[in-house]
Design a protein around this motif. Structure first.
Motif, PDB file in Angstrom:
ATOM      1  N   SER A  92      -3.683 -13.089 -26.139  1.00  0.00           N
ATOM      2  CA  SER A  92      -3.651 -11.817 -26.847  1.00  0.00           C
ATOM      3  C   SER A  92      -4.376 -10.735 -26.057  1.00  0.00           C
ATOM      4  O   SER A  92      -5.115 -11.026 -25.114  1.00  0.00           O
ATOM      5  CB  SER A  92      -4.336 -11.973 -28.203  1.00  0.00           C
ATOM      6  N   LEU A  93      -4.140  -9.502 -26.473  1.00  0.00           N
ATOM      7  CA  LEU A  93      -4.786  -8.379 -25.800  1.00  0.00           C
ATOM      8  C   LEU A  93      -6.304  -8.424 -25.997  1.00  0.00           C
ATOM      9  O   LEU A  93      -7.056  -7.870 -25.211  1.00  0.00           O
ATOM     10  CB  LEU A  93      -4.227  -7.060 -26.323  1.00  0.00           C
ATOM     11  N   LEU A 125      -7.872  -9.814 -23.148  1.00  0.00           N
ATOM     12  CA  LEU A 125      -7.887  -8.855 -22.049  1.00  0.00           C
ATOM     13  C   LEU A 125      -9.114  -7.954 -22.155  1.00  0.00           C
ATOM     14  O   LEU A 125      -9.782  -7.648 -21.166  1.00  0.00           O
ATOM     15  CB  LEU A 125      -6.600  -8.028 -22.113  1.00  0.00           C
ATOM     16  N   ALA A 126      -9.421  -7.559 -23.373  1.00  0.00           N
ATOM     17  CA  ALA A 126     -10.601  -6.728 -23.589  1.00  0.00           C
ATOM     18  C   ALA A 126     -11.866  -7.494 -23.196  1.00  0.00           C
ATOM     19  O   ALA A 126     -12.810  -6.924 -22.636  1.00  0.00           O
ATOM     20  CB  ALA A 126     -10.664  -6.286 -25.055  1.00  0.00           C
ATOM     21  N   ILE A 177     -12.028  -9.840 -20.894  1.00  0.00           N
ATOM     22  CA  ILE A 177     -12.059  -9.873 -19.429  1.00  0.00           C
ATOM     23  C   ILE A 177     -12.622  -8.554 -18.906  1.00  0.00           C
ATOM     24  O   ILE A 177     -13.409  -8.515 -17.966  1.00  0.00           O
ATOM     25  CB  ILE A 177     -10.639 -10.118 -18.861  1.00  0.00           C
ATOM     26  N   ARG A 178     -12.246  -7.481 -19.571  1.00  0.00           N
ATOM     27  CA  ARG A 178     -12.734  -6.153 -19.173  1.00  0.00           C
ATOM     28  C   ARG A 178     -14.252  -6.082 -19.278  1.00  0.00           C
ATOM     29  O   ARG A 178     -14.946  -5.671 -18.345  1.00  0.00           O
ATOM     30  CB  ARG A 178     -12.083  -5.093 -20.064  1.00  0.00           C
ATOM     31  N   LYS A 226     -16.384  -8.453 -19.244  1.00  0.00           N
ATOM     32  CA  LYS A 226     -17.003  -9.324 -18.261  1.00  0.00           C
ATOM     33  C   LYS A 226     -16.963  -8.671 -16.876  1.00  0.00           C
ATOM     34  O   LYS A 226     -17.964  -8.669 -16.146  1.00  0.00           O
ATOM     35  CB  LYS A 226     -16.251 -10.658 -18.249  1.00  0.00           C
TER      36      LYS A 226
END
Lengths: 122, 188
Positions: A3-4, A7-8, A10-11, A13
């Protein structure tokens, strides 16, 4: 399912890691990705480079593609351009050869001579 | 080429060379008709009528270094081997649309291959281009767009290795969701 939200995460981090990837001051790894290169197996080679760099957490190299380098019979070909502009051309690449190039060339700065175009036995 | 994902890699390179900044790839299936459809639409410089008429000929290329171009002829041949077809529409200054089809159950149809690897690497190599991938099986669809991903990421570059890996995994799961059981080679 991915899911997105991930992604958030990962951002977040990536932002914590101080050095965001610099694209212009390191090694450039360029994989020949034209019809000839793809047919000869260039895509798994490029994938191995990305995986090796990620595994070793290396931030001093970028991976990109180019078209036909001009010696289709020696594909897959990979050019490594060092920060000082020195260019090394590797030929008849396979995913198995990638680790050695990353360790010896990208990390230690010594091109792997046995894989270079000068060493190709035609 | 061993599978469709490698052909896609090759044909999308043409779109990149044509200076596109938005490339939309659609993969869809029609189970009743037993057909797999693939299209690649770009907003690059397009081709003139004369060039378009000859583009399927392997001795036609926009390259000046050499006189052969095999990408499109190989793709066309692979489609025709499986009772499919390849067609190209193009307009100078507007872009190009390449459409390909395969009869799904045909013994010579190429497998889909690793679509995720193709796309994650295209993004890695050309992060400035907007890539969109739409997958549709007639009842469900999933799409992924790199501009949306970049918006979520903010100042973190889309070429960050973890992001590339996420894109790869996301597409792999999407392909399974949409085409698992629809195309024999993809397990649901």
């Amino acid at each position: 399912m991915k899911s997105l939200a991930e992604l958030a995460a990962i951002r977040e981090k990536a932002l914590k890691e101080i050095s965001l990837r610099q694209s212009n001051d390191g090694y450039k790894i360029i994989v020949g990705m034209a019809t000839c290169g793809i047919a000869a197996g260039a895509r798994p080679v490029m994938n191995s480079f990305v995986e090796e760099l990620k595994k070793r957490n290396l931030t001093n190299a970028t991976v990109s593609m180019t078209g036909c380098v001009g010696v289709c019979r020696l594909e897959p070909m990979v050019e490594v351009i060092a920060p000082d502009g020195e260019k090394t051309t590797y030929v008849k690449m396979s995913p198995e050869m990638v680790e050695k190039i990353v360790v010896e060339h990208i990390v230690n700065g010594k091109p792997v001579k046995e894989y270079t175009i000068g060493n190709a036995d035609n | 080429m061993r599978d469709i994902s490698l052909h896609l890699m090759d044909i999308i390179q043409n779109s990149i060379t044509a200076n596109s900044n938005r490339i939309v790839t659609t993969i869809s299936t029609d189970n009743e008709k037993d057909f797999l459809y693939i299209s690649i639409k770009d907003n690059g410089k397009g081709m003139s009528k004369e060039f378009l008429e000859n583009v399927i000929d392997p001795f036609t290329t926009s390259r000046t270094t050499r006189k052969v171009g095999l990408g499109i002829p190989l793709f066309k041949e692979s489609a025709e081997r499986a009772e499919g077809f390849l067609s190209i529409e193009s307009e100078l200054g507007k872009g190009t649309l390449v459409s390909v089809s395969y009869k799904i159950s045909h013994i010579d149809r190429l497998p889909l291959g690793d679509i995720a690897q193709t796309f994650s690497q295209l993004v890695m190599a050309s992060p400035e281009i907007e890539f969109e991938l739409k997958m549709n099986n007639g009842s469900d669809s999933i799409q992924i767009n790199t501009v949306e991903i970049q918006d979520t990421l903010g100042e973190v570059p889309i070429t960050n290795f973890e992001v590339i890996e996420w894109i790869n995994n996301y597409i792999t799961e999407s392909i399974k969701c949409i085409f698992g059981g629809v195309l024999d080679e993809i397990l649901s």
